[in-house]
Scaffold this active site. Structure first.
Site, mmCIF file in Angstrom:
data_model
loop_
_atom_site.group_PDB
_atom_site.id
_atom_site.type_symbol
_atom_site.label_atom_id
_atom_site.label_comp_id
_atom_site.label_asym_id
_atom_site.label_seq_id
_atom_site.Cartn_x
_atom_site.Cartn_y
_atom_site.Cartn_z
ATOM 1 N N GLU A 85 2.953 -9.952 3.569
ATOM 2 C CA GLU A 85 2.805 -8.573 4.068
ATOM 3 C C GLU A 85 1.476 -8.387 4.774
ATOM 4 O O GLU A 85 0.440 -8.862 4.303
ATOM 5 C CB GLU A 85 2.911 -7.600 2.885
ATOM 6 C CG GLU A 85 3.565 -6.299 3.228
ATOM 7 C CD GLU A 85 5.068 -6.462 3.526
ATOM 8 O OE1 GLU A 85 5.424 -6.457 4.730
ATOM 9 O OE2 GLU A 85 5.848 -6.569 2.593
ATOM 10 N N GLY B 267 11.782 5.724 6.278
ATOM 11 C CA GLY B 267 10.526 5.771 5.546
ATOM 12 C C GLY B 267 10.546 5.055 4.220
ATOM 13 O O GLY B 267 9.638 5.219 3.410
ATOM 14 N N ASP C 116 9.351 -7.340 11.611
ATOM 15 C CA ASP C 116 10.600 -6.609 11.422
ATOM 16 C C ASP C 116 11.637 -6.986 12.466
ATOM 17 O O ASP C 116 12.813 -7.211 12.151
ATOM 18 C CB ASP C 116 10.349 -5.102 11.466
ATOM 19 C CG ASP C 116 9.507 -4.618 10.297
ATOM 20 O OD1 ASP C 116 9.309 -5.401 9.349
ATOM 21 O OD2 ASP C 116 9.029 -3.473 10.348
ATOM 22 N N TYR D 121 -1.886 2.473 8.326
ATOM 23 C CA TYR D 121 -1.454 1.172 8.848
ATOM 24 C C TYR D 121 -2.277 0.758 10.068
ATOM 25 O O TYR D 121 -2.794 -0.358 10.127
ATOM 26 C CB TYR D 121 0.029 1.239 9.212
ATOM 27 C CG TYR D 121 0.632 -0.079 9.655
ATOM 28 C CD1 TYR D 121 1.374 -0.844 8.771
ATOM 29 C CD2 TYR D 121 0.475 -0.545 10.958
ATOM 30 C CE1 TYR D 121 1.938 -2.048 9.166
ATOM 31 C CE2 TYR D 121 1.029 -1.750 11.365
ATOM 32 C CZ TYR D 121 1.758 -2.489 10.464
ATOM 33 O OH TYR D 121 2.301 -3.680 10.870
#
Length: 339
Positions: free
Chosen positions: A15, A101, A152, A202
């Site tokens: 991540e 979300g 993604d 982010y």
């Protein structure tokens, strides 16, 4: 009329590494977003978001900026046209079963389904999926305002049923990793705290990583080593330590799967979460409560997934384990496709 499905994705581990040219281990899931497209007369695109009961219409040739889900649709149309694709006027219907979300990449699912449907409607076959992944990232970066990487979109466009995908972003290498868990299971649980990459911290994390690489004289943090960490001020030192150690955890997870050592995989999920919480600082009280609920239910390991600051938690349960109420079992499914 054509229909295309873009799956959501779960990132098993790795991540906040993709925009640092690092390693990730995602897989597509069954849930996702379906786009139905049909040609219409004129020079407009009409889009209906069935789940929200909302509609949008805009000029095909010059889509103006917008907010929310409309930004994804308008940006995808604009970027496809800018890439040289001749799109017809169209009516689009968007429907999905992927919570927005929740950290399951509803945005990449939508963008991939839109791309495949619009290109099929334009009678274009077999699009270059790597170019579509880069196009989707441009939509996120320039139209939505989220400085996301390629994780993604690569997961959504390249995954294979039954496997996770080891992504090496620096080398742009994609390797299938069989995800055979036997009688163990993976499940995700929504923290009920929606996240928004563009509005959360982010982008700040990405800026911190860029600054750290600059201070170290590196092109990206993929080149950083633990010996570099003490050279950096706080919090940049902690951000870099997370990235380096998270890359290592990806390869340790691949090895654990190869050796069917699922206890080790669970421990790696726990270590990833601790790093995301303490070094990268993207957890929230809601996510911490959700991790605790998964662990209290018997999970061998659990971690936040996605950008953090809300979203979902992924957990690995041994045989006979029972995820808490509301959890969704996940398994690796096929990539985005025409239906």
């Amino acid at each position: 009329m054509v229909r295309a499905h873009g799956p959501g994705r779960v990132n098993l581990i790795g991540e906040h590494t993709d925009y640092n040219d690092g390693l990730c281990l995602p897989f597509a899931i069954a849930r996702g977003v379906t786009v139905t497209a049909e040609r219409i007369d004129g020079d407009q695109v009409i889009a209906l978001a069935r789940d929200l009961d909302e509609e949008d219409s805009f000029a095909l040739h010059e889509p103006p900026p917008a907010d929310g889900w409309r930004a994804f649709v308008r940006g995808t149309v604009a970027e496809l046209r800018a890439a040289g694709h001749s799109l017809p006027a169209a009516r689009l219907e968007i429907q999905g079963d992927l919570p927005q979300g929740s950290g399951l990449s509803s945005s990449a699912a939508l963008e991939s389904a839109l791309c495949l449907a619009l290109l099929a409607l334009a009678d274009e076959d077999d699009p270059d999926r790597l170019e579509l992944a880069r196009l989707g990232a441009r939509v996120e970066n320039e139209w939505v305002g989220a400085q996301t990487g390629l994780l993604d979109h690569l997961a959504v466009l390249f995954s294979r049923e039954g496997s996770a995908m080891r992504l090496d972003i620096a080398a742009m290498e994609l390797e299938e990793v069989p995800l055979d868990l036997g009688d163990w299971t993976l499940a995700v649980l929504d923290s009920q705290s929606p996240h928004d990459n563009a509005a959360s911290g982010y982008n700040r994390r990405r800026e911190e990583c860029s600054r750290a690489a600059e201070l170290l004289g590196l092109d990206s943090l993929r080149q950083a080593t633990l010996e570099d960490v003490p050279r950096l001020p706080d919090p940049l030192d902690r951000r870099v330590r997370h990235v380096i150690e998270e890359n290592e955890r990806v390869d340790r997870a691949v090895a654990a799967l190869a050796h069917e050592d699922l206890r080790e995989l669970g421990a790696l999920l726990d270590a990833s979460h601790a790093s995301l919480r303490d070094l990268y600082e993207v957890s929230t009280p809601e996510l911490e409560r959700t991790v605790k609920a998964m662990k209290d239910a018997g999970a061998a390991g659990a971690r936040l997934i996605g950008g953090g600051f809300g979203g979902s938690v992924l957990a690995l349960f041994p045989a006979g384990g029972h995820p808490p109420a509301g959890a969704l079992g996940v398994a690796p499914g096929p990539a985005a496709r025409l239906l």
